[in-house]
Design a protein around this motif. Sequence first.
Motif, short mmCIF file in Angstrom:
data_model
loop_
_atom_site.label_atom_id
_atom_site.label_comp_id
_atom_site.label_asym_id
_atom_site.label_seq_id
_atom_site.Cartn_x
_atom_site.Cartn_y
_atom_site.Cartn_z
N UNK A 283 4.04 -3.65 -14.32
CA UNK A 283 3.02 -4.20 -13.93
C UNK A 283 1.62 -4.40 -12.51
N UNK A 284 2.94 -3.98 -11.46
CA UNK A 284 2.13 -3.40 -10.36
C UNK A 284 0.97 -2.78 -10.45
N UNK A 285 1.37 -1.76 -10.99
CA UNK A 285 0.24 -0.59 -11.13
C UNK A 285 -0.79 -1.11 -12.19
N UNK A 286 -0.68 -1.90 -13.00
CA UNK A 286 -1.75 -2.97 -13.73
C UNK A 286 -2.61 -3.89 -12.91
N UNK A 287 -1.98 -4.55 -12.20
CA UNK A 287 -3.24 -5.48 -11.46
C UNK A 287 -3.48 -4.77 -10.60
N UNK A 288 -3.39 -4.18 -10.34
CA UNK A 288 -3.67 -3.02 -9.00
C UNK A 288 -5.29 -2.28 -9.40
N UNK A 289 -5.28 -2.05 -10.85
CA UNK A 289 -6.22 -1.47 -11.84
C UNK A 289 -7.22 -2.53 -12.00
N UNK A 290 -6.39 -3.48 -12.02
CA UNK A 290 -7.64 -4.83 -12.48
C UNK A 290 -8.20 -5.33 -11.18
N UNK A 291 -7.89 -4.76 -10.11
CA UNK A 291 -8.56 -4.73 -8.06
C UNK A 291 -9.24 -3.91 -8.48
N UNK A 292 -10.02 -2.52 -9.05
CA UNK A 292 -10.68 -2.01 -9.30
C UNK A 292 -10.10 -0.92 -8.78
N UNK A 293 -8.65 -0.77 -8.64
CA UNK A 293 -8.29 0.77 -7.57
C UNK A 293 -7.72 1.54 -8.97
N UNK A 294 -8.40 2.54 -8.30
CA UNK A 294 -7.68 3.80 -8.61
C UNK A 294 -6.29 4.27 -8.74
N UNK A 295 -5.50 3.58 -9.47
CA UNK A 295 -4.18 3.60 -9.23
C UNK A 295 -3.21 4.32 -10.25
#
Length: 449
Positions: A283-295
């Motif tokens: 879930x942390x990876x998903x919210x990081x990507x939601x913020x526009x970060x390539x995760x």
Amino acid sequence: MVLRDYFNVLRKNWLIIIVSTLLLLGGAAAWTFTRTPQYEATTQLFVSVRSGDSSAGELTQGSAYAQQAVASYMEIADSAIVLDTVREELDLTESRRELAKRISADSPQGTVLINIRATDPDPQQAALISDTTSAVLAEVITDQLEGVSSESPARVQIDIVQPADVPDAPITPRVWLNLVLGLVGGLALGITIALFRNILDTKVRTPEDVTTLTDLPVIGRIGRNPESSSDPLVAFTDPMSPLSEPYRALRTNLRYMMVDGSLNRVVITSATSGDGKSTIAANLAIVMADAGARTLLIDGDLRKPNVAQLFGIEGGVGLSDLLIGSVTQEEVIQQWGPRDVYLLPAGRIPPNPSELLSSEAMKQLLTEVFAAYDYVIIDAPPALSVTDPAILSRLTAGALVVVSAGRTRKGDLTEALGSIARINGHVLGIIMNRIPKIGTGTYYGSVSE
């Protein structure tokens, strides 16, 4: 423990305290209101010595004799010679022994007064028994015990100076006293149980428990998700849910810690298995990507991998295969969903996981992915069972240790942190998981961006 710690213990055990208080208060009330009220009446006697000589010396001797005699007379008050007569005069059906339990005698210190007390469910009967017992006692002493002959009066004279008044209130049960004692006793019992539970409790239940074990910050507080088994990726399936908000709060806290860009690569581990580390990493990876970060999320648990199953992807080939050079990054790293979430599953389970994770190939891989992605998250195995998390924490910015509220044992957390520190690993902070829900739509300790 400081005052705040005691307050936290009482807050965690509030239900036990309330239940014990209500039980003892209810028990006191039930006992009180099922007791037969008992009334007490008191008759007061005055003991004096007859003397033909009114000189000071004779009066002093008479007073001293009367005070000495009072102690003996009190013992006679519930004797057979007195009570048999009382039973006969009042036509009482109870035995002498039963009547003796309801009659007592005492004397104020330094006086020649005797107080005869009688109890009975009937206030008028209590007064009657007290007066009758006093009259019979006086008669027995003056006519039988102290009488010299029928022609000469007894040396001792006993007079009733205060007949018994009919009592207007029972002496037992004492309603308010019993209820107050029940209330105070219930509170004391509940608090005692709460303190003993805290002493004997070996599990981490709140963020405050973590602070008593380590100086590491609690940078994430994730609420309990009752649907986690069927819907673990709540940040993707229901991003507006209150269950997703703590992951965004965790993302924000990590960003504050990553202001210099050095903390864009972290390891997520736990003390023991089943604490929810893989779900948090996903879930942390998903919210990081939601913020526009390539995760990139790497499944670094080469013993019991879980990332592929969580995301529903093929995980037969992955990290272990990449490290031995049988595949390339392009062949095993998979983009997932519409966001910039990239997954590197564990692949086949190798016979030597620790050696692979500490190999030069792993170091080279991390160097490459650190340059290619904004954030790299590694889901590592539990720190208490293997050294893999400690090895990986040395290759990254550090480890985040997941603690499951009410499940992780304090000793396990302390040992896990120690195992990482022993080989110079670095722990960034603690993530509290499965914190019980309080209120509507909020979780204890959760913070918003």
